[in-house]
Design an enzyme around this catalytic site. Structure first.
Site, PDB file in Angstrom:
ATOM      1  N   SER A 148      34.677  44.368  33.828  1.00  0.00           N
ATOM      2  CA  SER A 148      34.469  43.087  34.490  1.00  0.00           C
ATOM      3  C   SER A 148      34.007  42.077  33.458  1.00  0.00           C
ATOM      4  CB  SER A 148      33.450  43.232  35.622  1.00  0.00           C
ATOM      5  OG  SER A 148      33.253  42.000  36.284  1.00  0.00           O
ATOM      6  N   SER A 149      33.008  41.290  33.788  1.00  0.00           N
ATOM      7  CA  SER A 149      32.510  40.256  32.879  1.00  0.00           C
ATOM      8  C   SER A 149      31.152  39.779  33.345  1.00  0.00           C
ATOM      9  CB  SER A 149      33.484  39.068  32.857  1.00  0.00           C
ATOM     10  OG  SER A 149      32.913  37.957  32.192  1.00  0.00           O
ATOM     11  N   TYR A 162      38.630  33.074  36.844  1.00  0.00           N
ATOM     12  CA  TYR A 162      38.454  34.369  36.179  1.00  0.00           C
ATOM     13  C   TYR A 162      37.298  35.144  36.807  1.00  0.00           C
ATOM     14  CZ  TYR A 162      37.489  37.650  32.337  1.00  0.00           C
ATOM     15  OH  TYR A 162      37.268  38.782  31.587  1.00  0.00           O
ATOM     16  N   LYS A 166      37.174  38.891  38.750  1.00  0.00           N
ATOM     17  CA  LYS A 166      36.311  39.979  38.297  1.00  0.00           C
ATOM     18  C   LYS A 166      35.300  40.382  39.373  1.00  0.00           C
ATOM     19  CE  LYS A 166      38.013  40.785  34.226  1.00  0.00           C
ATOM     20  NZ  LYS A 166      38.660  42.095  33.945  1.00  0.00           N
TER      21      LYS A 166
END
Length: 255
Positions: A148-149, A162, A166
């Site tokens: 993920s982030s 984005y 995620k």
């Protein structure tokens, strides 16, 4: 170290960046790795060569995620490669790393329906169906790691699209972790922060310094920093961890 000797893995988006570092790390641990790429076969073969130079085993597989037939095409190559090398299509580890990302982001006002659909197709839809397709191949004690982030924990409007994709991936982790626990399969999320994945932006000194200051360690991560976390979650030592969100941002989220 060979602590995962005899295991097999598919790492999506492993022709470069965090995916490449993860594939190399797993191979160094004794894993046979399917190196997935979308466009650049040369880059994927570079990953395979790096692995083989260190005595590891790997093979490249191609599929453009987010397009019709993507998962079937990818697993056709994965299963063929595994059977040719091990006699079995068993897949012990799946790392969902491939992602559609705009490095400098997109202002919310400028996001088009096509960009929205493409981002969700690659970053959320593809991982879901990759896990679904992998289920018959995953043995008891299999491992799924979703990349993920840290962006899902920060408000950065230009990265909204984005981050949304995620966030969906993190929900995949949570619910599949519960669903697959009876089979001893763990599902976890790793969330990197600013990581030097070869993007030219990290070659701009003032930008790199600004990004480094966001980490508690005052540096930009190396891809190996994240790969080490992924490899731990893929190992037997992490058998008691599932459904977790592992912050691999170097303390960026500490505030």
């Amino acid at each position: 170290m060979d602590r995962m000797n005899g295991k097999t893995a598919l790492v999506t988006g492993s022709s470069r960046g965090i995916g490449r570092a993860t594939a190399v790390k797993l191979a160094n641990e004794g894993v046979l790795v399917a190196v997935h790429y979308a466009e650049s076969r040369d880059a994927a073969e570079e990953t395979v060569t790096l692995i083989e130079k260190n005595g590891g085993r790997a093979f490249a597989v191609q599929a453009r995620l987010g397009t019709p037939g993507d998962v079937g095409e990818l697993f056709l190559g994965v299963e063929r490669g595994l059977r040719d090398r091990t006699g079995s299509p068993t897949l012990d580890i799946l790392v969902n790393n491939a992602a559609e990302v705009a490095p400098r982001g997109i202002a919310p006002e400028d996001v088009t329906p096509e960009q929205f659909d493409r981002s969700f197709a690659v970053n959320a839809k593809a991982p879901f169906f990759l896990v679904q397709r992998a289920l018959p191949l995953l043995p008891e004690g299999g491992r799924i790691v979703n990349i993920s982030s840290g962006m899902t924990r920060l408000a950065v409007p230009r990265q909204m699209l984005y981050a949304m994709t995620k966030g969906a991936l993190e929900q995949l982790t949570l619910h599949f972790a519960r669903h697959l626990a009876p089979r001893g399969i763990t599902v976890n999320t790793v969330a990197p922060g600013n990581t030097d994945n070869g993007n030219p932006v990290f070659r701009i000194p003032e930008v790199a310094e600004q990004l480094a200051q966001m980490s508690a360690f005052k540096r930009v991560a190396k891809t190996e920093d994240v790969a080490n976390v992924v490899a731990f979650l893929a190992s037997d030592e992490a058998a008691w961890i599932t459904g977790a969100y592992i912050d691999a941002t170097g303390g960026t989220l500490l505030g």
